[in-house]
Design a protein around this motif. Structure first.
Motif, mmCIF file in Angstrom:
data_model
loop_
_atom_site.group_PDB
_atom_site.id
_atom_site.type_symbol
_atom_site.label_atom_id
_atom_site.label_comp_id
_atom_site.label_asym_id
_atom_site.label_seq_id
_atom_site.Cartn_x
_atom_site.Cartn_y
_atom_site.Cartn_z
ATOM 1 N N ASN A 91 0.267 -11.998 0.826
ATOM 2 C CA ASN A 91 0.102 -12.959 -0.257
ATOM 3 C C ASN A 91 1.396 -13.021 -1.058
ATOM 4 O OD1 ASN A 91 -0.531 -10.294 -1.291
ATOM 5 N ND2 ASN A 91 -1.241 -11.267 -3.169
ATOM 6 N N SER A 92 1.579 -14.112 -1.770
ATOM 7 C CA SER A 92 2.853 -14.373 -2.441
ATOM 8 C C SER A 92 2.730 -14.154 -3.943
ATOM 9 C CB SER A 92 3.307 -15.819 -2.193
ATOM 10 O OG SER A 92 3.481 -16.070 -0.820
ATOM 11 N N THR A 93 3.641 -13.347 -4.470
ATOM 12 C CA THR A 93 3.756 -13.124 -5.905
ATOM 13 C C THR A 93 5.241 -13.162 -6.244
ATOM 14 O OG1 THR A 93 4.074 -10.716 -5.895
ATOM 15 C CG2 THR A 93 1.788 -11.524 -5.695
ATOM 16 N N PRO A 94 5.607 -13.028 -7.508
ATOM 17 C CA PRO A 94 7.042 -12.959 -7.820
ATOM 18 C C PRO A 94 7.774 -11.829 -7.101
ATOM 19 C CG PRO A 94 5.812 -13.490 -9.812
ATOM 20 C CD PRO A 94 4.795 -13.212 -8.736
ATOM 21 N N LEU A 95 7.069 -10.771 -6.714
ATOM 22 C CA LEU A 95 7.723 -9.697 -5.960
ATOM 23 C C LEU A 95 8.186 -10.197 -4.598
ATOM 24 C CD1 LEU A 95 5.373 -6.632 -6.672
ATOM 25 C CD2 LEU A 95 7.529 -7.218 -7.798
ATOM 26 N N GLU A 96 7.336 -10.946 -3.908
ATOM 27 C CA GLU A 96 7.711 -11.485 -2.591
ATOM 28 C C GLU A 96 8.811 -12.531 -2.725
ATOM 29 O OE1 GLU A 96 4.461 -9.063 -2.116
ATOM 30 O OE2 GLU A 96 4.447 -10.828 -3.423
ATOM 31 N N LEU A 137 3.171 -19.132 0.102
ATOM 32 C CA LEU A 137 3.033 -19.936 -1.105
ATOM 33 C C LEU A 137 4.134 -19.631 -2.108
ATOM 34 C CD1 LEU A 137 1.025 -21.875 -2.616
ATOM 35 C CD2 LEU A 137 0.053 -19.806 -3.638
ATOM 36 N N ASP A 138 4.683 -20.677 -2.713
ATOM 37 C CA ASP A 138 5.562 -20.489 -3.866
ATOM 38 C C ASP A 138 4.718 -19.873 -4.980
ATOM 39 O OD1 ASP A 138 7.067 -20.757 -6.211
ATOM 40 O OD2 ASP A 138 7.978 -22.636 -5.562
ATOM 41 N N PRO A 139 5.100 -18.697 -5.505
ATOM 42 C CA PRO A 139 4.258 -18.029 -6.499
ATOM 43 C C PRO A 139 3.917 -18.873 -7.719
ATOM 44 C CG PRO A 139 5.929 -16.523 -5.700
ATOM 45 C CD PRO A 139 6.271 -17.880 -5.134
ATOM 46 N N LYS A 140 4.736 -19.871 -8.031
ATOM 47 C CA LYS A 140 4.425 -20.699 -9.202
ATOM 48 C C LYS A 140 3.168 -21.546 -8.979
ATOM 49 C CE LYS A 140 7.308 -24.739 -7.995
ATOM 50 N NZ LYS A 140 8.540 -25.483 -8.315
ATOM 51 N N LEU A 141 2.700 -21.625 -7.715
ATOM 52 C CA LEU A 141 1.499 -22.402 -7.392
ATOM 53 C C LEU A 141 0.265 -21.522 -7.210
ATOM 54 C CD1 LEU A 141 3.116 -24.825 -4.763
ATOM 55 C CD2 LEU A 141 2.683 -25.276 -7.183
ATOM 56 N N ASN A 142 0.370 -20.245 -7.560
ATOM 57 C CA ASN A 142 -0.745 -19.316 -7.333
ATOM 58 C C ASN A 142 -2.038 -19.742 -8.014
ATOM 59 O OD1 ASN A 142 0.026 -17.291 -5.521
ATOM 60 N ND2 ASN A 142 1.139 -16.156 -7.079
ATOM 61 N N LYS A 201 -17.317 -14.878 -11.881
ATOM 62 C CA LYS A 201 -16.281 -14.498 -10.915
ATOM 63 C C LYS A 201 -14.940 -14.318 -11.606
ATOM 64 C CE LYS A 201 -18.343 -17.141 -7.076
ATOM 65 N NZ LYS A 201 -18.094 -18.191 -6.048
ATOM 66 N N LEU A 202 -14.251 -13.226 -11.266
ATOM 67 C CA LEU A 202 -12.870 -13.045 -11.695
ATOM 68 C C LEU A 202 -11.976 -14.020 -10.941
ATOM 69 C CD1 LEU A 202 -12.601 -9.137 -11.587
ATOM 70 C CD2 LEU A 202 -12.991 -10.563 -13.604
ATOM 71 N N ASN A 203 -10.970 -14.529 -11.620
ATOM 72 C CA ASN A 203 -10.083 -15.510 -10.984
ATOM 73 C C ASN A 203 -9.387 -14.962 -9.750
ATOM 74 O OD1 ASN A 203 -10.185 -18.076 -12.082
ATOM 75 N ND2 ASN A 203 -8.748 -17.611 -13.740
ATOM 76 N N ASP A 204 -8.989 -13.689 -9.778
ATOM 77 C CA ASP A 204 -8.141 -13.135 -8.715
ATOM 78 C C ASP A 204 -8.788 -11.961 -8.021
ATOM 79 O OD1 ASP A 204 -5.837 -14.866 -9.044
ATOM 80 O OD2 ASP A 204 -5.496 -13.826 -10.938
ATOM 81 N N SER A 205 -10.058 -12.065 -7.709
ATOM 82 C CA SER A 205 -10.729 -10.961 -7.030
ATOM 83 C C SER A 205 -10.480 -11.048 -5.532
ATOM 84 C CB SER A 205 -12.220 -10.975 -7.320
ATOM 85 O OG SER A 205 -12.797 -12.203 -6.925
ATOM 86 N N PHE A 206 -10.802 -9.957 -4.827
ATOM 87 C CA PHE A 206 -10.475 -9.807 -3.412
ATOM 88 C C PHE A 206 -11.747 -9.503 -2.639
ATOM 89 C CE2 PHE A 206 -8.943 -6.811 0.002
ATOM 90 C CZ PHE A 206 -8.252 -7.759 0.746
ATOM 91 N N ASN A 265 -8.532 -19.532 -0.771
ATOM 92 C CA ASN A 265 -7.675 -18.346 -0.718
ATOM 93 C C ASN A 265 -6.330 -18.757 -0.133
ATOM 94 O OD1 ASN A 265 -9.440 -16.040 -1.593
ATOM 95 N ND2 ASN A 265 -10.704 -16.858 0.054
ATOM 96 N N LEU A 266 -5.304 -18.752 -0.967
ATOM 97 C CA LEU A 266 -3.972 -19.179 -0.540
ATOM 98 C C LEU A 266 -3.154 -17.963 -0.096
ATOM 99 C CD1 LEU A 266 -3.194 -21.850 -3.290
ATOM 100 C CD2 LEU A 266 -3.384 -22.265 -0.840
ATOM 101 N N ARG A 267 -3.483 -17.447 1.067
ATOM 102 C CA ARG A 267 -2.838 -16.241 1.584
ATOM 103 C C ARG A 267 -3.322 -16.000 3.004
ATOM 104 N NH1 ARG A 267 -7.150 -12.854 1.461
ATOM 105 N NH2 ARG A 267 -8.613 -12.958 -0.287
ATOM 106 N N VAL A 268 -2.805 -14.954 3.614
ATOM 107 C CA VAL A 268 -3.378 -14.460 4.857
ATOM 108 C C VAL A 268 -4.782 -13.966 4.543
ATOM 109 C CG1 VAL A 268 -3.226 -12.617 6.573
ATOM 110 C CG2 VAL A 268 -1.174 -13.880 5.918
ATOM 111 N N LEU A 269 -5.728 -14.216 5.451
ATOM 112 C CA LEU A 269 -7.138 -13.984 5.172
ATOM 113 C C LEU A 269 -7.715 -12.871 6.034
ATOM 114 C CD1 LEU A 269 -7.657 -17.764 5.494
ATOM 115 C CD2 LEU A 269 -7.851 -16.595 3.311
ATOM 116 N N GLY A 270 -8.921 -12.439 5.679
ATOM 117 C CA GLY A 270 -9.624 -11.492 6.532
ATOM 118 C C GLY A 270 -9.960 -12.071 7.890
ATOM 119 N N THR A 271 -9.954 -13.395 7.980
ATOM 120 C CA THR A 271 -10.217 -14.075 9.251
ATOM 121 C C THR A 271 -8.936 -14.413 10.011
ATOM 122 O OG1 THR A 271 -10.321 -16.120 7.954
ATOM 123 C CG2 THR A 271 -12.418 -15.097 8.545
#
Length: 512
Positions: free
Chosen positions: A159-164, A178-183, A235-240, A390-396
């Motif tokens: 997943n993309s954050t400012p660290l990536e 994803l560009d982190p500014k679009l998270n 629901k939390l906005n950023d739960s996993f 989910n804007l990232r690599v997924l469990g699927t």
């Protein structure tokens, strides 16, 4: 190895953002390699970091071993001119690498291994892998040195954050994510807004809530809008994996604010260790949503997976029926492919509409859309509602990569079915959550022996068998992942059951 600039500690945010934008167009130049449509030279730098909320990451047993899930991206090495640099927190057992490379169809394992560079931080702490890499300038230099041509390279992450983003800039290669500014678009609140813009059905509810008082107000308003509603979901906005969801049960008097406030103290959390205080601390930090809990006699949880390209294309990749569990039945446990034919194309169509909205926002990423399909009687038509993006690599993602890795086949976008190179339809079931106390102490060598002795190994002749992942977590945590592949749903179910029986019998030897 002497590190060269730029360095993480001296890179200003302004310079980082400028360089990141300059790198973006280069992803388009290597897109054909990334999508495996051409045997052109290219390097995939894989940093499979779970860059998530640290409280959530600590709850995940064997979190660092989840970095092994993307070893299926060694499929890139099927291209004889491709290189892969794979970075992990801890060394990957050599036998695990051999296991994957010998299953790679169409290229000798020795040839693929020569084009693979494995690097690690030697740091097992429960922190994001990307953070560990950024703390090690010499490791960053080793990654740079392992890239034959930086103009034909890209960075792949979970997943993309400012660290990536920072790591992408330090390596001088574009981020395949994803560009982190679009998270925000992938949060629970952002998802609801995207669904509305796409014209896709979604539950009644409220987004952009910032604390317990907002949740109380939303629950009161939701009851007024939906007379007879008995349950809602917070629901939390950023739960996993659904672990940030909580069920609220309305009191008898749904117009009594005091009764609702009291009932809010009895939220039913998705995981047993959660507390009211801790949950709303996270809610205040992350934000979140409240929406109706849809009651129906028959409910299933399908999902669709897609990706958007630098050119703005929306590309369907797969559909699944999700297997959910936990106390509230909302925690992701696994999946089966493809989703049921009764709603498979309907969720794909809706997901393409959602992808078009994301593409207009310049999203370039893998993404998944979770749905609820429900009806009251078997004869009824399925109703669908979109739940989250989910804007990232997924469990699927990794089980579908496994299918491609092993068979070399493709998805038929017209039917949503996968066809191997030998024209066989393929099905699978996958999980990351196979656990047993008897699995503890089982070494990678033991697992390979068990698989081979019992004929569970994947066969390229029949294009069926079992592929394991999270193998590194087996001995310490008693935890394992697998993908069971066969030519029909019935064969998948039979092979899955047989695999569980074999593992129980073999790992039970020597235990009371």
């Amino acid at each position: 190895m002497i590190p060269q600039p730029p360095f993480a500690d001296t890179l200003t945010l302004e310079e980082e953002l400028r360089r990141f934008e300059e790198l973006k167009p280069r992803l388009n130049q290597v897109w054909d390699v990334l999508m495996r449509t051409a045997d052109q030279p290219g390097t995939s730098v894989v940093v499979p970091s779970l860059t998530l909320d640290q409280d959530e990451l600590r709850k995940l047993d064997g979190a660092t071993f989840y970095e092994e899930r993307l070893l299926f991206l060694l499929i890139r090495l099927r291209n004889p001119r491709a290189h892969v640099v794979y970075v992990t927190s801890q060394p990957v057992h050599p036998l695990i690498l051999d296991y994957y490379l010998h299953l790679l169809a169409g290229v000798p394992a020795s040839h693929a291994r020569a084009r693979l560079t494995m690097l690690c931080t030697y740091d097992a702490s429960p922190r994001a892998l990307t953070q560990k890499v950024l703390e090690r300038p010499r490791l960053i230099e080793r990654i740079r040195e392992a890239i034959p041509d930086a103009s034909r390279a890209y960075l792949t992450v979970f997943n993309s954050t400012p660290l990536e983003r920072k790591l992408s800039v330090l390596l001088g290669i574009p981020l395949n994510g994803l560009d982190p500014k679009l998270n925000y678009l992938g949060t629970k609140s952002g998802s609801r807004k995207v669904f509305r813009e796409a014209g896709v059905e979604l539950p009644q509810g409220f987004e952009d809530l910032t604390g317990e008082a907002d949740v109380e107000d939303a629950l009161v308003e939701l009851a007024q809008r939906s007379p007879g509603l008995r349950r809602a979901v917070v629901k939390l906005n950023d739960s996993f994996s659904g672990e940030g969801n909580a069920i609220f049960r309305y009191p008898e008097q749904t117009d009594d604010r005091q009764a609702i406030r009291k009932a809010l103290r009895s939220l039913e959390f998705a995981v047993p260790w959660e507390t009211h205080h801790n949950y709303f601390q996270k809610f205040t930090r992350m934000g979140g949503i409240v929406e109706e809990f849809i009651d129906a006699a028959i409910k299933v949880s399908p999902s669709a997976q897609l990706r958007t390209s630098p050119a703005g294309e929306v590309l369907p990749t797969s559909t699944h029926d999700q297997i959910l569990g936990g106390p509230s039945g909302q925690v992701y446990q696994g999946c089966s492919f493809p989703a049921h034919e009764d709603y498979r194309m309907a969720i794909q169509h809706r997901s393409i509409l959602i992808g078009q909205v994301l593409a207009k926002q310049d999203v370039v990423s893998r993404f998944g859309v979770d749905f609820l399909a429900y009806k009251d009687t078997p004869e009824d038509k399925w109703k669908l509602t979109a739940l989250e993006i989910n804007l990232r690599v997924l469990g699927t993602t990794h089980p579908f990569l496994a299918l491609q890795f092993l068979t070399g086949g493709t998805l038929d976008p017209g039917s949503g079915e996968f066809v191997s190179l030998s024209s066989r339809p393929k099905y699978y079931m996958a999980t990351d959550n196979l656990r047993a106390s008897t699995y503890r102490g089982v070494l990678p060598e033991d697992l390979i022996d068990i698989v081979t002795d019992n004929g569970l190994h994947y066969s390229h002749r029949t294009e069926s068998g079992v592929l394991f992942h999270l193998i590194g977590a087996l001995s310490e945590y008693g935890k394992l992942g697998l993908t069971v592949i066969a030519s029909s749903r019935e064969e998948v179910q039979e092979l899955y059951a047989r695999t569980l029986d074999v593992l129980a019998r073999e790992t039970g030897i020597g235990h009371a």
